[in-house]
Design an enzyme around this catalytic site. Structure first.
Site, mmCIF file in Angstrom:
data_model
loop_
_atom_site.group_PDB
_atom_site.id
_atom_site.type_symbol
_atom_site.label_atom_id
_atom_site.label_comp_id
_atom_site.label_asym_id
_atom_site.label_seq_id
_atom_site.Cartn_x
_atom_site.Cartn_y
_atom_site.Cartn_z
ATOM 1 N N ASP A 119 0.836 -1.196 0.000
ATOM 2 C CA ASP A 119 0.000 0.000 0.000
ATOM 3 C C ASP A 119 0.873 1.249 0.000
ATOM 4 O O ASP A 119 1.731 1.414 0.865
ATOM 5 C CB ASP A 119 -0.918 -0.009 1.227
ATOM 6 C CG ASP A 119 -2.031 1.029 1.089
ATOM 7 O OD1 ASP A 119 -2.517 1.233 -0.045
ATOM 8 O OD2 ASP A 119 -2.400 1.630 2.107
ATOM 9 N N GLU A 160 -9.055 4.242 -2.486
ATOM 10 C CA GLU A 160 -7.839 4.009 -3.263
ATOM 11 C C GLU A 160 -8.175 3.304 -4.580
ATOM 12 O O GLU A 160 -9.248 2.739 -4.743
ATOM 13 C CB GLU A 160 -6.844 3.125 -2.479
ATOM 14 C CG GLU A 160 -6.487 3.698 -1.115
ATOM 15 C CD GLU A 160 -5.270 3.045 -0.461
ATOM 16 O OE1 GLU A 160 -4.463 2.425 -1.181
ATOM 17 O OE2 GLU A 160 -5.158 3.165 0.778
ATOM 18 N N ASP A 206 -8.970 0.481 1.651
ATOM 19 C CA ASP A 206 -7.974 0.052 2.639
ATOM 20 C C ASP A 206 -8.522 0.399 4.028
ATOM 21 O O ASP A 206 -8.222 1.445 4.594
ATOM 22 C CB ASP A 206 -6.662 0.789 2.349
ATOM 23 C CG ASP A 206 -5.584 0.497 3.382
ATOM 24 O OD1 ASP A 206 -5.619 -0.595 3.970
ATOM 25 O OD2 ASP A 206 -4.716 1.363 3.583
ATOM 26 N N ARG A 262 -7.697 3.602 13.055
ATOM 27 C CA ARG A 262 -6.826 4.750 13.359
ATOM 28 C C ARG A 262 -6.234 4.711 14.764
ATOM 29 O O ARG A 262 -5.102 5.155 14.973
ATOM 30 C CB ARG A 262 -7.611 6.059 13.179
ATOM 31 C CG ARG A 262 -8.155 6.279 11.783
ATOM 32 C CD ARG A 262 -7.068 6.341 10.753
ATOM 33 N NE ARG A 262 -7.614 6.531 9.408
ATOM 34 C CZ ARG A 262 -6.927 6.338 8.294
ATOM 35 N NH1 ARG A 262 -5.662 5.945 8.350
ATOM 36 N NH2 ARG A 262 -7.490 6.515 7.128
ATOM 37 N N THR A 268 -8.933 -5.629 3.432
ATOM 38 C CA THR A 268 -8.798 -4.720 2.292
ATOM 39 C C THR A 268 -9.789 -5.206 1.248
ATOM 40 O O THR A 268 -9.753 -6.385 0.889
ATOM 41 C CB THR A 268 -7.363 -4.771 1.707
ATOM 42 O OG1 THR A 268 -6.431 -4.490 2.755
ATOM 43 C CG2 THR A 268 -7.185 -3.767 0.575
ATOM 44 N N GLU A 291 -9.811 12.464 7.530
ATOM 45 C CA GLU A 291 -9.673 13.817 6.971
ATOM 46 C C GLU A 291 -11.008 14.557 6.944
ATOM 47 O O GLU A 291 -11.076 15.732 7.266
ATOM 48 C CB GLU A 291 -9.118 13.736 5.544
ATOM 49 C CG GLU A 291 -7.698 13.233 5.443
ATOM 50 C CD GLU A 291 -7.361 12.828 4.021
ATOM 51 O OE1 GLU A 291 -7.601 11.643 3.671
ATOM 52 O OE2 GLU A 291 -6.894 13.683 3.251
HETATM 53 MN MN MN Z 1 -3.923 3.036 2.493
#
Ligand code: MN
Length: 423
Positions: free
Chosen positions: A133, A208, A240, A244, A264, A371
């Site tokens: 990744d 992704e 992915d 956190r 994933t 984010e």
């Molecule tokens: Mn990633």
């Protein structure tokens, strides 16, 4: 014979203008019928799957090696190399063309090889050899850097010189639609003195694109940009999934481990590099100039629209929470592959390279909840007054992607996953 990417091509199968699967696409997947465990390779066309194993059995297609479609993955097809990929795609295009009577006017053959897509079960299309990744969106790396290190140290000193990556787990790459069990791990929130073990509380996704490597390189050998480009078979949508809180405690000093290893998800359809050729665009200017082995000329990114939809637990419908584009990536897929092999690392047929979270410059173009919610301080607003900083059990996430042509689009379908409670 017209080129398979010709925008004017039409199939005898009706394909809606907003379908992801017109004759210009022809993505590969692996499917089975409800009554059988046997898996085989097919191609999506409109609302149908074209059964390539049945076509081969009927002696209407020849990949140059027998039996490559009667397989539980597309790896055998990929191993034949780029010339065979083009030849097979050209033949499929020819067979589906509106002005070719061969399949169009043969009702028996059509009944054998064209199956309504709603009737099949889709499986993981590739036998994943290795999963790596990357971290190639400057906007994403900057957002994360600002959150955790402040504005002045947002990008690490190496970021503009190396396509940063870690080696992930192939064992837990799953096809879209597979539920994801909330991971457990070591957690140590800033307020705790000692770590504890338990369910992740900050479960996230990462938007992704995955590169599917269709060639191999020897241990000790390197790849130049031309060789790397030729080895790319195609692309998938990739989520992915990321824990956190586990990541924050474990990542020093070797990077992510269990925070990324539990799942994933990739889309069931692999869109070929050839189908994406008409949608090439220049990537961002790279300043400073990369080292010579990483330099590329020409248009190396793709104008590929992306949408992220979230359905909160109990909600009836998905709500779109981000729209962005693959073209913003700083490091191209070819640069990633060149870098990956640059030490002499052997690459294999079936390797999967995650692009890294794709975030655009806008606030509504961010590719992760981390984010979007700015580390939980600005929860995402959903219909019905619901809010999310991170996933709750029962939430579903869906990623869609497509390249918009004139009157048609070359799409990826979707990759979806629902969060189940921790075991
Ligand atoms: Mn990633």
């Amino acid at each position: 014979m017209p080129h398979p990417n010709d925008p004017k091509l039409k199939s005898f199968i009706d394909v809606a203008p907003d379908s992801d699967f017109p004759i210009q696409n022809l993505p590969y997947g692996v499917f089975s019928m409800p009554a059988s465990a046997e898996r085989r390779v097919g191609v999506a066309i409109g609302d149908f799957v074209l059964d390539l194993a049945a076509l081969e059995a009927a002696q209407r297609i020849d990949a140059g090696a027998p039996g490559v479609f009667a397989q539980p993955s597309i790896n055998a097809l990929m191993a034949l190399g780029p010339q065979a990929w083009s030849k097979v795609r050209g033949r499929i295009s020819e067979l589906l063309c509106a002005d070719n009577p061969e399949l169009r006017d043969d009702a028996d053959l059509r009944a054998q090889v064209l199956i309504p897509r709603k009737d099949v079960r889709l499986h993981l299309p590739i036998a994943v050899a290795g999963y790596t990744d990357f971290y190639s969106s400057k906007e994403h790396a900057t957002n994360v850097g600002v959150m955790f290190r402040g504005k002045d140290n947002a990008l690490q000193p190496n970021w503009l010189h190396i396509p940063i990556a870690y080696n992930g787990r192939a064992s837990t790459v799953v096809v879209g639609g597979t539920p994801i069990v909330r991971p457990q791990g070591q957690l140590k929130p800033p307020t705790a003195d000692v770590p504890s073990f338990g369910p992740c509380r900050r479960l996230d996704f990462e938007l992704e694109i995955g590169v599917v490597v269709g060639g191999a390189s020897r241990m000790g050998a390197r790849l130049d940009a031309q060789q790397a480009g030729d080895m790319i078979f195609g692309f998938v949508l990739l989520n992915d999934w990321s824990a956190r809180d586990i990541q924050q405690w474990e990542y020093v000093p070797l990077g992510p481990f269990q925070a990324k290893a539990f799942g994933t998800s990739i889309s069931p359809w692999v869109v070929t590099r050839e189908a994406l050729e008409p949608f090439r665009v220049a990537g961002p200017v790279q300043d400073p100039k990369p080292l010579p082995h990483l330099q590329q000329s020409g248009a190396n990114n793709y104008d590929l629209d992306l949408a992220v939809d979230l359905r909160a637990a109990g909600a009836a419908d998905y709500a779109t929470i981000a729209r962005t584009n693959f073209k913003y990536m700083y490091w191209s897929s070819v640069q990633q592959l060149v870098h990956h092999a640059s030490s002499g690392c052997a690459m294999n047929v079936g390797d999967l390279l995650g692009s890294g979270t794709i975030s655009g410059p806008g606030k509504d173009q961010r590719g992760s909840l981390l984010e979007m919610s700015w580390n939980g301080s600005e929860p995402v607003e959903l219909p019905g007054g619901l809010r999310r900083s991170f996933f709750e059990d029962g939430d579903s996430l869906r990623i869609r992607g497509w390249c918009q042509g004139d009157g048609y689009r070359v799409g990826f379908g979707e990759v979806e996953g629902t969060i189940l409670p921790a075991n």
